[in-house]
Structure formats: C-alpha cells, structure tokens
Design an enzyme around this catalytic site. Structure first.
Site, PDB file in Angstrom:
ATOM      1  N   GLN A 164      24.798 -25.499  -9.725  1.00  0.00           N
ATOM      2  CA  GLN A 164      24.800 -24.102  -9.293  1.00  0.00           C
ATOM      3  C   GLN A 164      23.927 -23.884  -8.054  1.00  0.00           C
ATOM      4  OE1 GLN A 164      26.619 -21.509  -9.976  1.00  0.00           O
ATOM      5  NE2 GLN A 164      27.854 -22.674 -11.442  1.00  0.00           N
ATOM      6  N   SER A 165      23.912 -24.856  -7.168  1.00  0.00           N
ATOM      7  CA  SER A 165      23.109 -24.767  -5.950  1.00  0.00           C
ATOM      8  C   SER A 165      23.563 -23.627  -5.042  1.00  0.00           C
ATOM      9  CB  SER A 165      23.212 -26.090  -5.188  1.00  0.00           C
ATOM     10  OG  SER A 165      22.741 -25.963  -3.868  1.00  0.00           O
ATOM     11  N   ASN A 166      22.609 -22.801  -4.628  1.00  0.00           N
ATOM     12  CA  ASN A 166      22.870 -21.793  -3.601  1.00  0.00           C
ATOM     13  C   ASN A 166      23.003 -22.436  -2.232  1.00  0.00           C
ATOM     14  OD1 ASN A 166      22.497 -19.292  -5.269  1.00  0.00           O
ATOM     15  ND2 ASN A 166      20.475 -20.187  -5.551  1.00  0.00           N
TER      16      ASN A 166
END
Length: 338
Positions: free
Chosen positions: A77-79
C-alpha cells in the site's frame, strides 16, 4: 542557501494551503493553536502527496539521463509507488513498481484496493515480492532495474520514499521556504512543525530548510517505522548531505534531528488504539482524513503532545499532512463501523 540552482519539474499546483484546525484545537483545550499544511492536496496527479513534491527535483535528472522507465519500491500500500506511477503516466514514461510485504496485515483485498489498485489502473508494471519491511536499499528493487536493462530499457532508480536518492531531500527544503513565505502573509511564525518519519527524507529536508532560520530542532518527527534507530540515522545522514548540496552554511548536528518514538507501535503499518482514536477524532472534528500507516500516527503524536502539555501554552503548531488517504480502503475491516 541555494535551492534555486537545482532544476524543478512542476508536478504540483503550487504552494499548499495552510488550514487552521479550529475545532480540534478547541477540543484539546484551546491553549495550543493547531494548523495543517495540506500536502495531501498538492497535485492533480492521483491525489498527490509528499513524494510528488520530492519528485519535482528527481524528474529533471531522469529526463536529462534519457530514462524511459521509472523504477520504484515500497510496501503493498505504498503511497510513493502510486505517486511514481502517476508521474510516469503524466510524462508518458513506463513504470515498474516493486511492492514488498512490509505490513503484517491479513486481509483478502489488501493487495487489490487502495494505492496498488490505482497504480495498476495507471498502467504500472506492479511486481509483488514477499520480502519484509526495511528502509534501506533493496535487492528486489535492484533486480527490477536490471530486468528493465535486459529488456532494452533505460531505468531511472527512485528508492523508497525517494530517500536514498541524492536529491531526495530537496523538495522539503522547498517546503520550509514555502512556509516562511506563508508565515510572512499570516503575520506569525510557527513554533513547531510536526511530521511523520519513516524513510527520512521528508523530515531531513525540513530540518535543513528550517535550519536556515534557526528552527531545525522545532521540526518534530513522529516515527512510524518502529525501527527508530535506523530512521534517526537515515534522517541525519540525508539532512547532512542535503545541507551540503544546498549550501546551508552549517553542519547538521544530532540535536537538530528530533524524532519522537512513542507512537509507531505495534509495528510498521499497523495502528494502535491511539492511532485509531486520532484518525476518528480528526475526521469527526475537522473532516480531515488520515491513514493508519503514517498520518494517523503523526496525528496521534501531535494530539498526545498537546494533551501532555509538551507544547507551551500559546504555541502555534503546524501539522504537515503528507497524504496517504488512498490506503484507507485497504483497512476497511478496521473502519467497518466508522
């Protein structure tokens, strides 16, 4: 200080707004005035965020090198990876994203919704890897770059958080300069700046930028890595390098880097009760959304420090809202009842 010598490719709307958090301030007693600088609203590229500000200084280098593929890395879930995918699409470049298993969170849709969903929609080549959390240079990322070379492409390396990149701290030196200009319009200076820290270059850039007017140690990092020794060392190293290249004129010392380690638990990517209370409180009092990985933890830290009296009465505190809201859908089970 000479930030202007570095080329910048505009990816953001311009100076991000500073918003008074009046109801949250009043709820916490009214003795400390809280404000938010909305980096989460900084761009029209897939929701933007703090990495988009950083990428403005990396992209000129990528274009100068003739790169055709942006290669980055983060958790599922990396921004960061979502913002890299957006910039690649905007520029007509290819994008390869390594998404490692950084968070011990078991949900059947975790790798199908939120940031990773948006990255796929924007055409990124998303590669899921089982390796766990670490803020350093990753083997899987280096292998991804080599695969691009083997296919005849020219990769441009963008490490986690842009933080190990030589230019990764520049964007938030610019943030500090932007705040100074806004303070002149507001007619006051902020006594503290609160920011989430994991890979380090956001806080590092702020430390350098605010060192220019004697406020380096008023940048209060809230650790969300749960590996604070590594994070503190990386912030310090990046800040020292950034100070040199922007010609700050003084060395960054250990005491310039303030990192509060009380709010990262239980581990990276997992919220505690204080995180969840802060997320809900800010949402219900201000309509401002934060996430359980980063901004919920820094919001928890700021709220708790107000409650504990760690900001002097009359202080004006600026909360740097770095983004992260697209990840909320990956934690839908936690928030199923709001």
């Amino acid at each position: 200080m000479n930030l202007q010598r570095f080329p910048r490719y505009p990816l953001t709307f311009g100076p991000t707004p500073i918003q008074p958090l009046k109801r949250l301030s009043a709820h916490l007693g009214g003795k400390v005035k809280l404000y938010a600088k909305r980096e989460d609203c900084n761009s029209g590229l897939a929701f933007g965020g703090n990495k988009t500000r950083k990428l403005e200084y990396l992209i000129p280098d990528a274009l100068a090198q003739g790169a055709d593929t942006l290669v980055s890395i983060g958790g599922v879930q990396s921004n960061q990876t979502r913002q890299v995918a957006a910039v690649a699409a905007h520029l007509g470049m290819k994008c390869v994203l390594v998404q490692e298993h950084w968070v011990n969170y078991d949900d059947p849709v975790y790798d199908r919704v939120g940031n990773i969903q948006l990255s796929r929609m924007m055409g990124a080549d998303v590669r899921l890897v089982a390796d766990g959390f670490d803020i350093g240079i990753r083997r899987s990322w280096e292998e991804a770059m080599e695969s691009v070379r083997q296919a005849g492409g020219k990769p441009y390396p963008i490490p986690a958080g842009c933080s190990e990149h030589p230019l990764g701290g520049l964007g938030f030196v610019g943030f500090a300069e932007e705040v100074r200009a806004q303070e002149a319009e507001l007619g006051f200076k902020f006594d503290y700046i609160v920011v989430c820290s994991v890979t380090g270059s956001t806080q590092a850039g702020m430390v350098v930028g605010f060192a220019a007017d004697g406020r380096a140690d008023r940048v209060i990092g809230i650790d969300a890595s749960a590996t604070p020794e590594k994070t503190h060392a990386q912030i310090t190293r990046i800040a020292r390098h950034t100070a040199e290249i922007v010609e700050l004129g003084r060395r960054i010392d250990e005491q310039d880097v303030v990192l509060d380690t009380r709010y990262a638990g239980p581990e990276y990517g997992l919220p505690n009760d204080g995180t969840l209370e802060a997320i809900r409180l800010c949402a219900r009092l201000e309509g401002v959304l934060t996430d359980p990985v980063y901004e919920g933890k820094s919001m928890h830290g700021m709220i708790d420090k107000v409650r504990l009296g760690e900001f002097e009465p009359g202080s004006k505190v600026l909360y740097a809202h770095l983004g992260g809201v697209p990840a909320l859908s990956a934690y839908a089970e936690i928030f199923r009842n709001g």
